[in-house]
Scaffold this motif. Sequence first.
Motif, mmCIF file in Angstrom:
data_model
loop_
_atom_site.group_PDB
_atom_site.id
_atom_site.type_symbol
_atom_site.label_atom_id
_atom_site.label_comp_id
_atom_site.label_asym_id
_atom_site.label_seq_id
_atom_site.Cartn_x
_atom_site.Cartn_y
_atom_site.Cartn_z
ATOM 1 N N PRO A 222 0.819 -1.221 0.000
ATOM 2 C CA PRO A 222 0.000 0.000 0.000
ATOM 3 C C PRO A 222 0.848 1.265 0.000
ATOM 4 O O PRO A 222 2.018 1.248 0.388
ATOM 5 N N ALA A 223 0.253 2.354 -0.426
ATOM 6 C CA ALA A 223 0.941 3.644 -0.435
ATOM 7 C C ALA A 223 1.273 4.068 0.992
ATOM 8 O O ALA A 223 0.616 3.673 1.952
ATOM 9 N N SER A 224 2.309 4.900 1.108
ATOM 10 C CA SER A 224 2.752 5.336 2.431
ATOM 11 C C SER A 224 3.422 6.697 2.323
ATOM 12 O O SER A 224 3.947 7.069 1.265
ATOM 13 N N ASP A 225 3.401 7.421 3.442
ATOM 14 C CA ASP A 225 4.155 8.672 3.503
ATOM 15 C C ASP A 225 5.653 8.403 3.611
ATOM 16 O O ASP A 225 6.462 9.293 3.364
ATOM 17 N N LYS A 226 6.013 7.200 4.023
ATOM 18 C CA LYS A 226 7.425 6.839 4.165
ATOM 19 C C LYS A 226 8.017 6.561 2.786
ATOM 20 O O LYS A 226 7.367 5.935 1.935
#
Length: 343
Positions: free
Chosen positions: A68-72
């Motif tokens: 999944p997408a992440s800010d990291k």
Amino acid sequence: MERQPGWSLAELAEKLGGTLDGPAEHRVLRPAPAEDDDPTGLAFAEGTYIEKAMASGVGAVIVPLDAPASDKPLIRHPRPRAAFGHFLALNQRPLPISEGVSELAWVSPLATVDPTARVGAFAVVEEGATVGPNARVYPFAYVGEGCSVGEGSVLYPHAVLVQDVTLGARTIVHAGAVLGADGFGFVWDGKRRVKVPQVGRVEVGADVEVGANSAVDRATAGATRLKEGVKLDNLVQIGHNTSIGAHTVMASQTGIAGSTSIGERCVFAGQVGTADHVSVGDDVFLGGKAGVTKDIDVPGRYLGFPAQPVMDEMRTQAALRKLPDLLKRIKELEKKVSDLESR
């Protein structure tokens, strides 16, 4: 211009064959576990570890393509574990050892050391020993009489080849390991145990790794053999006249009694033990603390003492858990029978 320490994620994505999902200029300095809070570390995560990695303070993560997408910052890769292995290799630093033979080493005039080999301070190379091309013998290592160190092989500090030990190419012997010590052989003469002379040898194939403080005993006669690609963890004991097939791996505290024959591609988990003179075939997996008391000829997974196929052992363990209740019921039945008989 002096190079900045570490790597930008753009550099790493290209080196590792991944796809960058994050700032190209973000720099990482070192590998890190997924749960680590190192802001300059790069971890990898698969399965349930992805969520843990995203919640940690680690600087960036190598993840599967469908994560999944992440800010990291992420590097997406079809094989995150393999990519992380590549990154580990980029960070590996070989122990320093100077070219040639150190003035503080002792090399017998009757030994042969290839000009491209390196021998560190206080290492000893005895009469009749051979150290091959590009081999490294680190400080305080011992290469005994009649021993041979193959091309590109490494003996780390305090590794010992006692006598008549042959190492194939690219073999690694870690610190404190001893190859070629006497096998454990004694006979009772009616009054005391008399030592049986151990005059055999140890033959180690190419690309073998022997962990720290492990021991591989010399044969009583003939040879103890570790075939190509065998990997021994730290604190593994291999008894005299044992033969271990190619690409078999053994975890720590495994103990193999003398004259055991082990096939190819086997996996021995921690604290596995074998009786002497048993045979284990190819492609056998032995779970932790399994005890081999008789031959295992069929490939598969085995557990328990004595070792048996996994499903059989699981049924045994399930039955054992019922024993307290069964004993209680038997006592109750015995009391009822006794009461009936006393009427």
